[in-house]
Design a protein around this motif. Structure first.
Motif, PDB file in Angstrom:
ATOM      1  N   LEU A   1      36.732  99.033 -68.308  1.00  0.00           N
ATOM      2  CA  LEU A   1      37.041  98.483 -66.986  1.00  0.00           C
ATOM      3  C   LEU A   1      36.142  97.275 -66.818  1.00  0.00           C
ATOM      4  CD1 LEU A   1      37.206 101.911 -65.186  1.00  0.00           C
ATOM      5  CD2 LEU A   1      39.133 100.443 -65.785  1.00  0.00           C
ATOM      6  N   GLU A   2      36.710  96.103 -67.112  1.00  0.00           N
ATOM      7  CA  GLU A   2      35.903  94.907 -67.332  1.00  0.00           C
ATOM      8  C   GLU A   2      35.133  94.454 -66.096  1.00  0.00           C
ATOM      9  OE1 GLU A   2      39.154  95.028 -67.108  1.00  0.00           O
ATOM     10  OE2 GLU A   2      39.687  93.572 -65.563  1.00  0.00           O
ATOM     11  N   PHE A   3      35.551  94.912 -64.904  1.00  0.00           N
ATOM     12  CA  PHE A   3      34.920  94.428 -63.676  1.00  0.00           C
ATOM     13  C   PHE A   3      33.808  95.352 -63.193  1.00  0.00           C
ATOM     14  CE2 PHE A   3      38.638  96.920 -62.968  1.00  0.00           C
ATOM     15  CZ  PHE A   3      38.213  97.875 -62.066  1.00  0.00           C
ATOM     16  N   LEU A   4      33.498  96.381 -63.992  1.00  0.00           N
ATOM     17  CA  LEU A   4      32.412  97.281 -63.611  1.00  0.00           C
ATOM     18  C   LEU A   4      31.167  96.963 -64.431  1.00  0.00           C
ATOM     19  CD1 LEU A   4      34.155 100.778 -63.409  1.00  0.00           C
ATOM     20  CD2 LEU A   4      33.685  99.185 -61.569  1.00  0.00           C
ATOM     21  N   THR A   5      30.011  97.396 -63.950  1.00  0.00           N
ATOM     22  CA  THR A   5      28.825  97.347 -64.790  1.00  0.00           C
ATOM     23  C   THR A   5      28.892  98.582 -65.694  1.00  0.00           C
ATOM     24  OG1 THR A   5      27.534  98.640 -63.239  1.00  0.00           O
ATOM     25  CG2 THR A   5      27.464  96.271 -62.960  1.00  0.00           C
TER      26      THR A   5
ATOM     27  N   GLU B   1      28.275 101.840 -63.931  1.00  0.00           N
ATOM     28  CA  GLU B   1      29.401 102.221 -63.060  1.00  0.00           C
ATOM     29  C   GLU B   1      30.562 102.773 -63.878  1.00  0.00           C
ATOM     30  OE1 GLU B   1      29.327  99.192 -59.250  1.00  0.00           O
ATOM     31  OE2 GLU B   1      30.028  98.433 -61.159  1.00  0.00           O
ATOM     32  N   TYR B   2      30.753 102.171 -65.054  1.00  0.00           N
ATOM     33  CA  TYR B   2      31.833 102.601 -65.932  1.00  0.00           C
ATOM     34  C   TYR B   2      31.625 104.050 -66.375  1.00  0.00           C
ATOM     35  CZ  TYR B   2      34.713 102.705 -70.195  1.00  0.00           C
ATOM     36  OH  TYR B   2      35.620 103.037 -71.174  1.00  0.00           O
TER      37      TYR B   2
ATOM     38  N   LYS C   1      22.214  93.974 -64.806  1.00  0.00           N
ATOM     39  CA  LYS C   1      23.163  93.675 -63.734  1.00  0.00           C
ATOM     40  C   LYS C   1      24.248  92.727 -64.232  1.00  0.00           C
ATOM     41  CE  LYS C   1      20.793  94.425 -59.377  1.00  0.00           C
ATOM     42  NZ  LYS C   1      21.828  95.058 -58.606  1.00  0.00           N
ATOM     43  N   LYS C   2      25.033  93.186 -65.183  1.00  0.00           N
ATOM     44  CA  LYS C   2      26.108  92.354 -65.703  1.00  0.00           C
ATOM     45  C   LYS C   2      27.382  93.179 -65.700  1.00  0.00           C
ATOM     46  CE  LYS C   2      24.523  88.940 -69.075  1.00  0.00           C
ATOM     47  NZ  LYS C   2      24.430  88.685 -70.511  1.00  0.00           N
ATOM     48  N   TYR C   3      28.496  92.517 -65.439  1.00  0.00           N
ATOM     49  CA  TYR C   3      29.759  93.218 -65.570  1.00  0.00           C
ATOM     50  C   TYR C   3      30.103  93.342 -67.053  1.00  0.00           C
ATOM     51  CZ  TYR C   3      30.356  92.305 -60.602  1.00  0.00           C
ATOM     52  OH  TYR C   3      30.190  92.256 -59.245  1.00  0.00           O
TER      53      TYR C   3
ATOM     54  N   THR D   1      28.880  83.606 -65.450  1.00  0.00           N
ATOM     55  CA  THR D   1      28.520  85.011 -65.548  1.00  0.00           C
ATOM     56  C   THR D   1      27.960  85.436 -64.207  1.00  0.00           C
ATOM     57  OG1 THR D   1      27.881  84.587 -67.801  1.00  0.00           O
ATOM     58  CG2 THR D   1      27.190  86.660 -66.864  1.00  0.00           C
ATOM     59  N   GLN D   2      28.620  86.400 -63.618  1.00  0.00           N
ATOM     60  CA  GLN D   2      28.196  86.803 -62.282  1.00  0.00           C
ATOM     61  C   GLN D   2      27.135  87.872 -62.363  1.00  0.00           C
ATOM     62  OE1 GLN D   2      32.211  87.715 -60.906  1.00  0.00           O
ATOM     63  NE2 GLN D   2      31.386  87.345 -58.878  1.00  0.00           N
ATOM     64  N   GLU D   3      26.221  87.799 -61.469  1.00  0.00           N
ATOM     65  CA  GLU D   3      25.339  88.936 -61.285  1.00  0.00           C
ATOM     66  C   GLU D   3      26.151  90.018 -60.597  1.00  0.00           C
ATOM     67  OE1 GLU D   3      21.138  90.149 -59.428  1.00  0.00           O
ATOM     68  OE2 GLU D   3      21.530  88.940 -61.178  1.00  0.00           O
ATOM     69  N   ALA D   4      26.023  91.232 -61.115  1.00  0.00           N
ATOM     70  CA  ALA D   4      26.869  92.294 -60.591  1.00  0.00           C
ATOM     71  C   ALA D   4      26.560  92.578 -59.130  1.00  0.00           C
ATOM     72  CB  ALA D   4      26.664  93.557 -61.408  1.00  0.00           C
TER      73      ALA D   4
ATOM     74  N   LYS E   1      36.771  97.772 -55.929  1.00  0.00           N
ATOM     75  CA  LYS E   1      35.784  96.995 -56.687  1.00  0.00           C
ATOM     76  C   LYS E   1      36.479  95.882 -57.466  1.00  0.00           C
ATOM     77  CE  LYS E   1      32.092 100.297 -57.462  1.00  0.00           C
ATOM     78  NZ  LYS E   1      31.643 101.342 -58.381  1.00  0.00           N
ATOM     79  N   MET E   2      37.570  96.247 -58.125  1.00  0.00           N
ATOM     80  CA  MET E   2      38.272  95.246 -58.911  1.00  0.00           C
ATOM     81  C   MET E   2      38.733  94.111 -58.020  1.00  0.00           C
ATOM     82  SD  MET E   2      41.724  95.444 -61.025  1.00  0.00           S
ATOM     83  CE  MET E   2      42.556  95.489 -59.471  1.00  0.00           C
TER      84      MET E   2
ATOM     85  N   ARG F   1      35.802  91.966 -57.000  1.00  0.00           N
ATOM     86  CA  ARG F   1      35.022  91.289 -58.040  1.00  0.00           C
ATOM     87  C   ARG F   1      35.844  90.333 -58.889  1.00  0.00           C
ATOM     88  NH1 ARG F   1      31.393  96.369 -60.145  1.00  0.00           N
ATOM     89  NH2 ARG F   1      30.291  96.691 -58.180  1.00  0.00           N
TER      90      ARG F   1
ATOM     91  N   HIS G   1      42.952  96.466 -68.723  1.00  0.00           N
ATOM     92  CA  HIS G   1      42.403  97.779 -69.078  1.00  0.00           C
ATOM     93  C   HIS G   1      43.429  98.893 -68.884  1.00  0.00           C
ATOM     94  CE1 HIS G   1      41.411  96.966 -64.791  1.00  0.00           C
ATOM     95  NE2 HIS G   1      41.955  98.152 -64.654  1.00  0.00           N
TER      96      HIS G   1
ATOM     97  N   TYR H   1      42.983 102.182 -70.757  1.00  0.00           N
ATOM     98  CA  TYR H   1      42.028 103.115 -70.141  1.00  0.00           C
ATOM     99  C   TYR H   1      42.767 104.039 -69.184  1.00  0.00           C
ATOM    100  CZ  TYR H   1      37.981 104.804 -67.479  1.00  0.00           C
ATOM    101  OH  TYR H   1      37.044 105.589 -66.875  1.00  0.00           O
TER     102      TYR H   1
END
Lengths: 229, 492
Positions: free
Chosen positions: A85-89, A92-93, A127-129, B245-248, B271-272, B275, B334, B337
């Protein structure tokens, strides 16, 4: 545990996989080897009901994977980035995946403890996705993600690719240390790795099953001479 | 080299897996494009008459010039929001033996041949031939044409620059846009003499054509400026080229947690949504659209019950309309998944429905203040909310199973047609059919709007009551389609 019967998959009449019969016992670890286009990923995709076979069936613990979704409860897999799930850290995944299997946060944190070395401080607490991680770190997240929820069947497609040498060795240890009752299916292009972690090696060529051997001292040599064309 | 870059760029466009080959989409886009082109062309031919009607005592030539400056300001806005500028396409060439300067020139020149630069010429060329040349002669006319072309290209590059700074420093671009907006407002309100000054300038150019070189110099300066801007940024770690690159984020929508697995799924989706650039744009746009009825204040259409109902359906359903069109495509990165983990098809579809229904209800609550405009708004909004939850949402879910186009949610939002297909327009038919059949035809036209309102509301309520049955149907529909969808998503 898994029985594959007369499975055949073709794209526009082009047969890419044709396996009359393959039985995998519970607790076995199977290494799938073959050149590009041999049908390794196709076989995994069929096992996970990601694609439909043209004929035949696959039973996982007696359940036809194409007919029920029950197999999801005891199967963990990582084939490629599509499983992330590419948008999670990463954390979180793991937590989310854990929740799908009824594990709470602390279960997951405890579970992740054992992989601290493997993650090498680059995965957790970062803290990176996931979409911003390097390919190697994505693979680490995916491979460990497949183990979340204590699955009985674990399927990993080329888990060693993209990993640095240290991580490859650590991953081998992780796989070797899995409890004996787990059924593990791994594909790889690295013959020495795969013979080290798998008790049984299955060789595919152009969609056909050509070799099925119990791993021994001689296996690596045998495979090397087979592929040295 | 330049030629080869253009050829590669063309191939890249043509072979893009995101673009797809949907005929429906091509027809709709083609139709829209033709519509605008025709409008502008007609405007070009009748502009002088229109201006003469509006300002009988001024020369159309002078007034047209005055309007040019407004067009220029608006154009920058429009480009900022809608035009796509080619940047990423040069990344593979950075390590090849191609000069960086060549690449930058390529990006800049490549931004010129677009629809947005063609459009103004459909007005300019007819007006030039019909009015300008007779008015000020060939030489002055050519100078005029050059000045106007400079304006078009200036807007192009300013839009480009603002869009790129927006990636790096959002605040700066917002300020710049606000300044543009303020200029526009001050000038139309008469506080600022921009348009008069420009009229005057054009009059001078008409008699002294060489002054037309001033805008050319301005354009050259702008080109140099933006060239320098990119020169500093042709590195893959710079924001212009690569996605930042975003900080989460730390906010995790935890309140959804307590609703069990369904809550987990919705939390994931939230979240998706939050983000990813594109879905976030949709969320912003939806908030903006909630204000849409204000534009129609005082419009007689808003006095009728039908007008209110239509507006209500629009404002309560707009987020779902934008978001649900790509319901499964949001998961295209995804989807495997979703398919292999412990999530059943029913859980997936039901969480989608709950999320869509939730946003509809939120939109309803947020728009209730419209009752201060007219008390009937409460009822039309309520009916619209019931109708959207009990009908439109199911339609979106049904039709989304036919949309298996891969999208990258990280790519910019407004006017991004990636993943849109014919289905997106077809879905409007069953949705609009209900209010027309239940409200407009039998009751609205016969002067019994309240009865019609009741019917539409009841219809929505029925859908909500039988939602489990309808969801069963939608789930089996999805199960039948999921392998096709998955294999399309997997295509790179």
């Amino acid at each position: 545990m898994i029985s594959i019967n007369n499975i055949q998959k073709a794209y526009q009449g082009n047969v890419v996989l044709n396996v009359p019969s393959l039985e995998i016992k519970a607790g076995e670890s199977i290494g799938l080897v073959g050149n590009n286009g041999a049908g390794k990923t196709t076989l995994f995709s069929l096992l996970l009901d990601l694609i439909r076979a043209n004929s035949g069936e696959i039973n996982s613990k007696g359940l036809d994977v194409a007919k029920t979704e029950e197999w999801k409860k005891f199967t963990g897999a990582y084939l490629d980035e599509g499983f992330l799930l590419e948008f999670l850290t990463p954390i979180e995944y793991f937590e989310f995946t854990g929740r799908l299997y009824g594990k709470n946060k602390s279960d997951i944190h405890e579970f992740l403890q054992q992989f601290t070395d493997f993650f090498n401080d680059e995965i957790l607490g970062n803290k990176k996705y996931i979409r911003d991680l390097s390919k190697g770190n994505q693979k680490k997240v995916g491979a460990i993600g497949a183990l979340v929820g204590d699955p009985e069947i674990i399927i990993l497609d080329e888990p060693f690719a993209n990993l640095d040498p240290t991580s490859q060795i650590r991953l081998k240890t992780i796989i070797n240390n899995l409890p004996d009752e787990k059924t593990v299916l791994i594909s790889s292009h690295d013959l020495s790795h795969i013979t080290e972690v798998c008790e049984r090696i299955v060789v595919l060529e152009k969609g056909e099953l050509v070799k099925d051997i119990q791993t021994s001292e001689a296996t690596l040599k045998e495979l090397e001479s087979y592929f040295a064309v | 080299m330049f030629r080869q870059l253009f050829i590669n760029n063309w191939k890249q466009k043509k072979r893009s897996p995101f673009l797809g080959n949907s005929t429906g989409q091509k027809i709709v886009i083609g139709f829209l494009a033709a519509y605008f082109l025709l409008n502008f062309l007609v405007l070009g031919f009748i502009a002088d008459k229109v201006l003469l009607d509006a300002y009988p005592d001024a020369s159309p030539f002078v007034k047209f010039n005055g309007f040019l400056i407004y067009y220029f300001l608006m154009d920058i806005f429009v480009r900022f929001f809608m035009q796509e500028f080619p940047v990423l396409s040069i990344q593979p060439y950075l390590a090849m033996p191609v000069k960086k300067n060549t690449l930058i020139h390529f990006i800049l020149v490549r931004s010129i041949p677009t629809f947005f630069n063609l459009l103004p010429y459909l007005v300019i060329v007819p007006f030039f031939l019909k009015v300008v040349i007779p008015e000020i002669g060939i030489l002055g006319g050519i100078a005029w044409f050059i000045v106007v072309s400079c304006l078009v290209l200036l807007a192009n590059f300013i839009g480009f620059y603002l869009k790129k700074t927006f990636d790096a420093k959002p605040l700066l671009a917002v300020v710049a846009l606000a300044v543009l907006g303020a200029l526009y407002y001050l000038d139309t309100a008469g506080y600022l003499g921009l348009s008069e000054a420009f009229e005057e300038f054009m009059n001078v150019v008409a008699t002294q054509p060489y002054l037309g070189l001033i805008p050319v110099a301005l354009l050259a300066g702008m080109y140099r400026f933006i060239f320098g801007f990119f020169k500093k940024r042709v590195y893959i770690d710079s924001v212009s080229l690569e996605r930042k690159t975003q900080e989460a984020g730390t906010y995790d929508f935890g309140f959804l947690n307590r609703f069990g697995k369904m809550g987990d799924m919705m939390q994931l989706e939230a979240k998706m949504l939050w983000r990813s650039k594109r879905s976030r744009t949709y969320a912003y746009l939806s908030v903006f659209f909630l204000l849409y009825p204000l534009i129609f204040l005082g419009n007689p259409m808003m006095d009728s019950m039908g007008g209110k109902l239509g507006m209500s359906i629009f404002v309560t359903g707009i987020f779902a309309f934008n978001y649900a069109q790509l319901l499964l495509s949001w998961h295209s990165m995804h989807f495997d998944y979703i398919l292999t983990r412990n999530i059943t098809g029913r859980e997936l579809i039901k969480s989608k429905f709950t999320l869509l229904a939730g946003t509809t209800i939120i939109s309803f609550v947020l728009t209730i203040p419209y009752v201060f405009l007219n008390k009937w708004f409460f009822f039309t909004l309520l009916v619209a909310m019931l109708f959207n939850v009990g009908w439109s949402m199911f339609m979106y879910i049904y039709i989304s199973a036919y949309n298996s186009k891969k999208i990258d949610p990280g790519k910019g939002g407004a006017f991004n047609m990636e993943g849109f297909g014919a289905a997106h327009y077809v879905v409007m038919i069953p949705i609009l059919a209900v209010p027309i059949l239940l409200y407009y035809l039998p009751f609205g036209m016969m002067g019994k709007p309240y009865l019609g309102l009741l019917m539409v509301g009841l219809f929505g309520l029925l859908g909500i009551l039988f939602r489990e049955k309808i969801l069963d149907f939608l789930v089996s529909h999805y199960e039948k389609r999921k392998h096709t969808i998955a294999s399309d998503f997997r295509k790179q």
